[in-house]
Write a protein that holds these residues in place. Structure first.
Motif, short mmCIF file in Angstrom:
data_model
loop_
_atom_site.label_atom_id
_atom_site.label_comp_id
_atom_site.label_asym_id
_atom_site.label_seq_id
_atom_site.Cartn_x
_atom_site.Cartn_y
_atom_site.Cartn_z
N SER A 286 75.61 136.70 52.24
CA SER A 286 74.63 135.66 52.58
C SER A 286 73.67 135.40 51.42
N LEU A 287 73.24 136.45 50.76
CA LEU A 287 72.33 136.29 49.62
C LEU A 287 73.01 135.59 48.45
N GLU B 153 75.20 133.34 48.64
CA GLU B 153 75.45 131.94 48.98
C GLU B 153 74.21 131.07 48.77
N VAL B 154 73.08 131.70 48.45
CA VAL B 154 71.87 130.91 48.19
C VAL B 154 72.08 130.06 46.93
N ASP B 155 71.71 128.80 47.00
CA ASP B 155 71.89 127.86 45.89
C ASP B 155 71.19 128.40 44.63
N HIS B 156 71.98 128.60 43.59
CA HIS B 156 71.41 129.16 42.36
C HIS B 156 70.39 128.21 41.74
N LEU C 222 65.24 133.97 47.89
CA LEU C 222 66.49 134.59 48.32
C LEU C 222 66.50 134.93 49.81
N GLU D 241 66.08 131.88 52.39
CA GLU D 241 67.25 131.00 52.39
C GLU D 241 68.47 131.67 53.02
N ALA D 242 68.56 132.98 52.85
CA ALA D 242 69.73 133.71 53.37
C ALA D 242 69.51 134.22 54.79
N ASN E 180 68.21 128.29 60.79
CA ASN E 180 68.91 127.50 59.77
C ASN E 180 68.21 126.15 59.60
N ARG F 201 68.85 124.06 57.07
CA ARG F 201 69.62 123.17 56.19
C ARG F 201 70.06 121.92 56.95
#
Length: 214
Positions: free
Chosen positions: A108-109, A111-114, A135, A138-139, A212, A214
């Motif tokens: 999950s961490l 997958e956080v948008d870099h 981090l 978002e996760a 969530n 998003r």
């Protein structure tokens, strides 16, 4: 008498899973954060630490629970003073579930948008601020979902532990159902476990959906 025994089995199962899952949550999230941030390109890049910790997590995650429980008997006796009962089951349950949850939280961490991390770095945020304010938030939905899966897995493991003397619903199913060939006891325990898993899964899914953004 039978209802009292069944109720005690439910309480023991809740106790085993509750204590173990709480410890797994407390230890698993920091483990996941270290695995992510110490990897290649991470904000605390440390390849040697990442490899050692990753190997440690993989070893404990790959050992079947029954074998792990037997192997940990001396350690369990050292920690809780006994190898029988609810508290004796907490030790192997915790050790088995912590690396399992850590790997799920790690996914999950990762997958956080870099781009969010790069934006935070460009704004001059300190690395620990990025962990706490980028981090983890978002996760969080994925972490909650992973923790739900971990709890469900621990319920299954607690039933296995109960069958060899740890108490709980597994102990009731084995002693009063299997050994006495009482199908009614077996079915009752199965129904209770199915309901318990369904309620936890539903609650975890709803919480993850609510978090969530998003």
């Amino acid at each position: 008498m039978w209802l009292d025994r069944l109720w005690q089995g439910v309480i023991d199962t809740f106790l085993m899973v509750g204590v173990s899952s709480l410890i797994a949550l407390i230890l698993g999230i920091p483990l996941a954060v270290i695995l992510v941030t110490s990897g290649k390109g991470g904000i605390f890049e440390a390849p040697n630490v990442n490899r050692v910790l990753g190997a440690f997590v993989n070893i404990f995650r790959s050992v079947p629970f029954l074998i792990l429980m037997v192997a940990l008997i001396p350690f369990t006796r050292l920690i809780v003073g006994t190898t029988y009962g609810v508290w004796a089951a907490v030790v192997p349950l915790t050790i088995a579930s912590t690396p399992f949850f850590a790997r799920i939280a790690e996914v999950s961490l990762r997958e956080v948008d870099h781009g969010l991390i790069e934006a935070a770095q460009a704004m001059g945020c300190r690395r620990w601020h990025i962990v706490w304010h980028v981090l983890l938030p978002e996760a969080l939905p994925g972490i909650v979902g992973g923790f739900t899966i971990t709890i469900v897995t621990m319920i299954n493991s607690s039933a296995m532990a109960g069958a060899i003397g740890a108490g709980g619903l597994g102990d009731i199913a084995y002693r009063y159902g299997y050994q006495r060939f009482d199908t009614q006891v077996m079915l009752t325990v199965i129904v209770l476990l199915v309901i318990l898993v369904a309620v936890i899964q539903l609650g975890g899914d709803r919480l993850a959906l609510r978090l969530n953004k998003r």
